[in-house]
Design an enzyme around this catalytic site. Sequence first.
Site, PDB file in Angstrom:
ATOM      1  N   THR A  97     -14.808  66.575  54.041  1.00  0.00           N
ATOM      2  CA  THR A  97     -15.196  65.233  53.597  1.00  0.00           C
ATOM      3  C   THR A  97     -13.946  64.365  53.634  1.00  0.00           C
ATOM      4  O   THR A  97     -13.028  64.548  52.828  1.00  0.00           O
ATOM      5  CB  THR A  97     -15.783  65.261  52.186  1.00  0.00           C
ATOM      6  N   LYS A 172     -22.232  61.107  54.069  1.00  0.00           N
ATOM      7  CA  LYS A 172     -21.722  61.901  52.941  1.00  0.00           C
ATOM      8  C   LYS A 172     -21.300  60.985  51.795  1.00  0.00           C
ATOM      9  O   LYS A 172     -21.463  61.333  50.620  1.00  0.00           O
ATOM     10  CB  LYS A 172     -20.547  62.762  53.400  1.00  0.00           C
ATOM     11  N   LYS A 240     -11.612  62.353  44.651  1.00  0.00           N
ATOM     12  CA  LYS A 240     -11.143  62.097  46.014  1.00  0.00           C
ATOM     13  C   LYS A 240     -12.264  61.472  46.839  1.00  0.00           C
ATOM     14  O   LYS A 240     -12.057  60.462  47.535  1.00  0.00           O
ATOM     15  CB  LYS A 240     -10.667  63.406  46.655  1.00  0.00           C
TER      16      LYS A 240
END
Length: 292
Positions: A97, A172, A240
């Site tokens: 990701t 995502k 993050k």
Amino acid sequence: MAKVTFLGLGVMGYPMAGHLAAAGHEVTVYNRTHAKAEAWVAEHGGAAAKTPAKAAAGAEFVMCCVGNDDDLRSVCLGEDGAFAGMARGAVFVDHTTVSAQVTREMVEAATPAELSFVDAPVSGGQAGAVNGQLVIMCGGDQASYDAAEPMMAVYSKMCRRLGESGAGQLTKMVNQICIAGLVQGLSEGLHFAEKAGLDGRAVVDVIGGGAAGSWQMVNRYETMLDDAFEHGFAVNWMRKDLGICLQTADEVGASLPVTALVDQFYKDVQKMGGGRWDTSSLFKRLRKIDEA
């Protein structure tokens, strides 16, 4: 059967690479800590290499699952990077990701070498990786996706192309935005139930089958009520990911007020020492506020 390389043997990559080996593919692995790569080979067979370039030599597909943008750059670029070892026509599949920006950078670096690149972040957590039940959202040209899809099918229950390069990472981001709001809502609901003197388990048993039901509710409410958070997707990683979401929202002009707020709540959890706790620890934050 294909010759496949897997870069990154963390809690996700280790079992994902294992599924490829179990399916009969010839798998070479690389991990920053080489001892972990050797342990994987002892368990699954195949081979381990000490640089991404050596691991990727001769591979038809190079799968990658590392930590962040800089980690991806480090395993792709430079004389020891995977791109230096890959043959023309090989396909690089990135399950990390990361930002859409670094995906675009990698595509620009791969194209002159006649390499294909598919951004393919995953959802489903460690359990999904172990059980081969991940959901994979992909970006890239159709031909590259079609070539790589049989490899990804080995460890996924759903794999879909959403558009050109970067579309997988953007999807995502949508996933993480939705999860952030869901977990906060669930935490507040359970917190309210406790304060109102209700049995949280009985409440979820009733409402879980209705409009309020979600994967988070079904899979996390018991551990939340038990104050157990030493499992699952870590708060550090969620922050993050949400940072990427918020930065990209600024770039595309999207408003994410709830996501921004929940990101700060996760910052509070980090201050509590919960950086490695599961994301459902937002509930613990509310309990702590009561104790103050």
